[in-house]
Scaffold this motif. Structure first.
Motif, PDB file in Angstrom:
ATOM      1  N   GLU A   1      35.811   2.871 -24.911  1.00 12.60           N
ATOM      2  CA  GLU A   1      35.813   3.411 -23.717  1.00 12.60           C
ATOM      3  C   GLU A   1      34.469   4.441 -23.754  1.00 12.60           C
ATOM      4  O   GLU A   1      34.558   5.270 -24.433  1.00 12.60           O
ATOM      5  CB  GLU A   1      36.868   4.119 -23.219  1.00 12.60           C
ATOM      6  CG  GLU A   1      36.706   4.344 -21.550  1.00 12.60           C
ATOM      7  CD  GLU A   1      38.240   5.014 -21.190  1.00 12.60           C
ATOM      8  OE1 GLU A   1      38.574   4.864 -20.128  1.00 12.60           O
ATOM      9  OE2 GLU A   1      38.563   5.814 -21.917  1.00 12.60           O
TER      10      GLU A   1
ATOM     11  N   VAL B   1      31.725   6.828 -21.321  1.00 16.61           N
ATOM     12  CA  VAL B   1      31.206   7.334 -19.982  1.00 16.61           C
ATOM     13  C   VAL B   1      29.956   8.044 -20.336  1.00 16.61           C
ATOM     14  O   VAL B   1      29.796   9.065 -21.122  1.00 16.61           O
ATOM     15  CB  VAL B   1      32.216   8.451 -19.625  1.00 16.61           C
ATOM     16  CG1 VAL B   1      31.810   9.199 -18.176  1.00 16.61           C
ATOM     17  CG2 VAL B   1      33.628   7.475 -19.503  1.00 16.61           C
TER      18      VAL B   1
ATOM     19  N   ARG C   1      32.481  -2.849 -16.241  1.00 15.82           N
ATOM     20  CA  ARG C   1      31.280  -1.936 -16.444  1.00 15.82           C
ATOM     21  C   ARG C   1      31.209  -1.298 -14.960  1.00 15.82           C
ATOM     22  O   ARG C   1      31.399  -2.239 -13.996  1.00 15.82           O
ATOM     23  CB  ARG C   1      29.995  -2.373 -16.916  1.00 15.82           C
ATOM     24  CG  ARG C   1      28.866  -1.465 -16.575  1.00 15.82           C
ATOM     25  CD  ARG C   1      27.726  -1.857 -16.995  1.00 15.82           C
ATOM     26  NE  ARG C   1      27.783  -2.331 -18.722  1.00 15.82           N
ATOM     27  CZ  ARG C   1      26.759  -2.919 -19.247  1.00 15.82           C
ATOM     28  NH1 ARG C   1      25.905  -3.229 -18.533  1.00 15.82           N
ATOM     29  NH2 ARG C   1      26.863  -3.277 -20.445  1.00 15.82           N
TER      30      ARG C   1
ATOM     31  N   TYR D   1      30.257   4.086 -16.261  1.00 19.50           N
ATOM     32  CA  TYR D   1      31.578   3.892 -17.100  1.00 19.50           C
ATOM     33  C   TYR D   1      31.718   2.581 -17.897  1.00 19.50           C
ATOM     34  O   TYR D   1      31.522   1.314 -17.124  1.00 19.50           O
ATOM     35  CB  TYR D   1      32.795   4.135 -16.183  1.00 19.50           C
ATOM     36  CG  TYR D   1      34.145   3.889 -16.860  1.00 19.50           C
ATOM     37  CD1 TYR D   1      34.750   4.587 -17.863  1.00 19.50           C
ATOM     38  CD2 TYR D   1      34.556   2.483 -16.616  1.00 19.50           C
ATOM     39  CE1 TYR D   1      36.145   4.454 -18.356  1.00 19.50           C
ATOM     40  CE2 TYR D   1      36.095   2.170 -17.098  1.00 19.50           C
ATOM     41  CZ  TYR D   1      36.572   3.057 -18.238  1.00 19.50           C
ATOM     42  OH  TYR D   1      37.780   2.971 -18.826  1.00 19.50           O
ATOM     43  N   GLU D   2      32.047   2.261 -19.233  1.00 17.91           N
ATOM     44  CA  GLU D   2      32.250   1.005 -19.589  1.00 17.91           C
ATOM     45  C   GLU D   2      33.474   1.036 -20.542  1.00 17.91           C
ATOM     46  O   GLU D   2      33.776   1.801 -21.131  1.00 17.91           O
ATOM     47  CB  GLU D   2      30.723   0.686 -20.482  1.00 17.91           C
ATOM     48  CG  GLU D   2      30.918  -0.721 -20.938  1.00 17.91           C
ATOM     49  CD  GLU D   2      29.656  -1.169 -21.526  1.00 17.91           C
ATOM     50  OE1 GLU D   2      29.417  -2.223 -21.946  1.00 17.91           O
ATOM     51  OE2 GLU D   2      28.640  -0.349 -21.506  1.00 17.91           O
TER      52      GLU D   2
END
Length: 204
Positions: A193, A195, A47, A98-99
């Protein structure tokens, strides 16, 4: 045949088994201990949060320059999916989250077709509001177990195109599960993913 480590190369396996070609992927950070083996669990996650402010805007090309709190500069073009572009101003604050995460799930033989699926989702702000958006995508690969070696702590997986990858299992909690894995079992590898971007007026 290349030997990979589960802790740092799960994304490589997704790419290699799906395409049949060697590709690289960014390393993933170790996740907390996995829960019970009855369902999917996180094998790796990361993250990142970035904050900065808009320093230049090119209305014609929709190019935006964001300068981070550490002095780093990021340039990007706001695509047509970015609503309310006209509301952006120099000095506006930008926050980006972001992760990424990889989940693994062992499934019985024949319970799902071997192959790759992709799902995407997004949210956009209401018209007239401040620009911002969230996008998420998940790529799932169902692959077949062709061999397991609990002594060497390795597992061999076959992709939808018949190519095989050997994974060296490094996490102790995953090694403990290897004796229960059988040839023909299916392993679902899901890479998610996400964002999220938010914009705040200058001074907020």
């Amino acid at each position: 045949m290349r030997v990979l480590t589960l802790s740092s190369s799960v994304l490589f396996v997704v790419a290699a088994l799906a395409s049949g070609a060697c590709q690289s992927a960014p390393p993933a950070q170790a996740a907390p201990p996995a829960p019970a083996a009855s369902g999917p669990f996180t094998a790796a996650s990361s993250r990142i949060n970035l904050q900065g402010e808009i320093t230049t805007i090119d209305k014609a090309t929709r190019k935006i320059t964001v300068t981070g709190s550490d002095g780093g500069v990021l340039e990007f073009v706001a695509g047509p999916d970015v609503r309310n572009f006209s509301q952006l101003k120099v000095g506006d604050k930008v926050s980006l989250d972001y992760e990424a995460a990889v989940a693994l799930e062992l499934q019985p033989a024949g319970s799902a077709p071997v192959g790759v699926t992709k799902a995407e989702g997004s949210t956009v702000p209401v018209t007239g509001g401040k620009p911002g958006a969230m996008k998420a995508s998940t790529v799932s690969l169902v692959t077949e177990v062709v061999a397991v070696d609990p002594v060497a702590n390795t597992i061999a997986l076959k992709g939808p195109r018949g190519n095989t990858q050997i994974i060296a299992v490094q996490r102790e909690d995953l090694r403990a599960k290897l004796p229960k894995v059988k040839k023909g079992d299916l392993l679902r590898i899901s890479y998610t993913e996400a964002v999220a971007v938010s914009v705040h007026p200058a001074g907020h």
